[in-house]
Write a protein that holds these residues in place. Structure first.
Motif, PDB file in Angstrom:
ATOM      1  N   VAL A 156      -9.716  -0.110   0.252  1.00 43.55           N
ATOM      2  CA  VAL A 156      -8.509  -0.935   0.099  1.00 43.55           C
ATOM      3  C   VAL A 156      -8.170  -1.659   1.406  1.00 43.55           C
ATOM      4  O   VAL A 156      -7.614  -2.764   1.386  1.00 43.55           O
ATOM      5  N   VAL A 167      -3.866  -7.281   0.476  1.00 41.66           N
ATOM      6  CA  VAL A 167      -3.072  -6.044   0.449  1.00 41.66           C
ATOM      7  C   VAL A 167      -2.412  -5.889   1.814  1.00 41.66           C
ATOM      8  O   VAL A 167      -3.055  -5.616   2.812  1.00 41.66           O
ATOM      9  N   CYS A 169      -0.350  -0.326   1.845  1.00 40.50           N
ATOM     10  CA  CYS A 169      -0.892   0.617   0.870  1.00 40.50           C
ATOM     11  C   CYS A 169      -0.312   1.990   1.179  1.00 40.50           C
ATOM     12  O   CYS A 169      -0.453   2.483   2.300  1.00 40.50           O
ATOM     13  N   LEU A 183       0.701  -0.546  -3.779  1.00 41.08           N
ATOM     14  CA  LEU A 183       0.199  -1.598  -2.912  1.00 41.08           C
ATOM     15  C   LEU A 183       1.179  -2.757  -2.891  1.00 41.08           C
ATOM     16  O   LEU A 183       1.678  -3.176  -3.941  1.00 41.08           O
ATOM     17  N   ILE A 225      -8.874  -5.369  -6.481  1.00 38.72           N
ATOM     18  CA  ILE A 225      -8.142  -4.102  -6.604  1.00 38.72           C
ATOM     19  C   ILE A 225      -8.721  -3.253  -7.737  1.00 38.72           C
ATOM     20  O   ILE A 225      -8.997  -2.064  -7.561  1.00 38.72           O
ATOM     21  N   THR A 267      -3.868   0.085 -13.368  1.00 40.00           N
ATOM     22  CA  THR A 267      -2.910  -0.561 -12.471  1.00 40.00           C
ATOM     23  C   THR A 267      -1.720  -1.051 -13.285  1.00 40.00           C
ATOM     24  O   THR A 267      -1.825  -1.275 -14.492  1.00 40.00           O
TER      25      THR A 267
END
Length: 150
Positions: free
Chosen positions: A89, A95, A98, A109, A127, A136
């Protein structure tokens, strides 16, 4: 490590607000002369209380005004799975933040992009492709009311 006193806390608060302040001005604001203030700043840096200095940027002026928060649930939360996710990530420039969460999902995120179309691309191609991502859920910011970075 030395326990922080009122002046140390004042130095930290002032530097958070004005990282480019001169040592002379900082010393004046916290009630010290220049040399003791500089010594305290160096100690706070050496002991890891102050980890760096940065410029705050107006992201909207740079065309990055779309903010979304993505909840991420993993299919595996073993140490190796979490480490793989954490490493990967960090490679996604959109991003901004996180955080591992204690709750009914695993990560939150903060994602900053130009617009919804770019966000959809980041979510779908980057992602969702991270190691062990199961699901998600997205929350789009309508207005930033308070942001410590502004």
């Amino acid at each position: 490590m030395v326990e922080l006193d009122r002046i140390d806390h004042s130095i930290i608060r002032e530097l958070q607000k004005h990282a480019r302040i001169t040592v002379t001005e900082l010393a004046s604001r916290v009630g010290l002369s220049k040399t003791p203030c500089q010594v305290r700043m160096r100690r706070l840096e050496d002991q890891g209380y102050i980890t760096g200095y940065t410029a705050l940027v107006n992201q909207t002026k740079l065309g990055q005004s779309h903010i979304a928060f993505a909840q991420v649930t993993l299919d595996d939360t073993s140490s190796s799975a979490l480490a793989a996710f954490n490493t990967s990530v960090k490679q996604i420039s959109a991003v901004e933040q996180c955080h591992m969460i204690a709750g009914n999902f695993d990560y939150l995120l903060k994602v900053r992009t130009r617009n919804m179309a770019e966000y959809r691309q980041v979510l779908g191609e980057q992602i969702s492709a991270l190691p062990h991502v199961l699901q998600t859920s997205t929350f789009v910011v309508m207005e930033s009311v308070k942001d410590a970075g502004l």
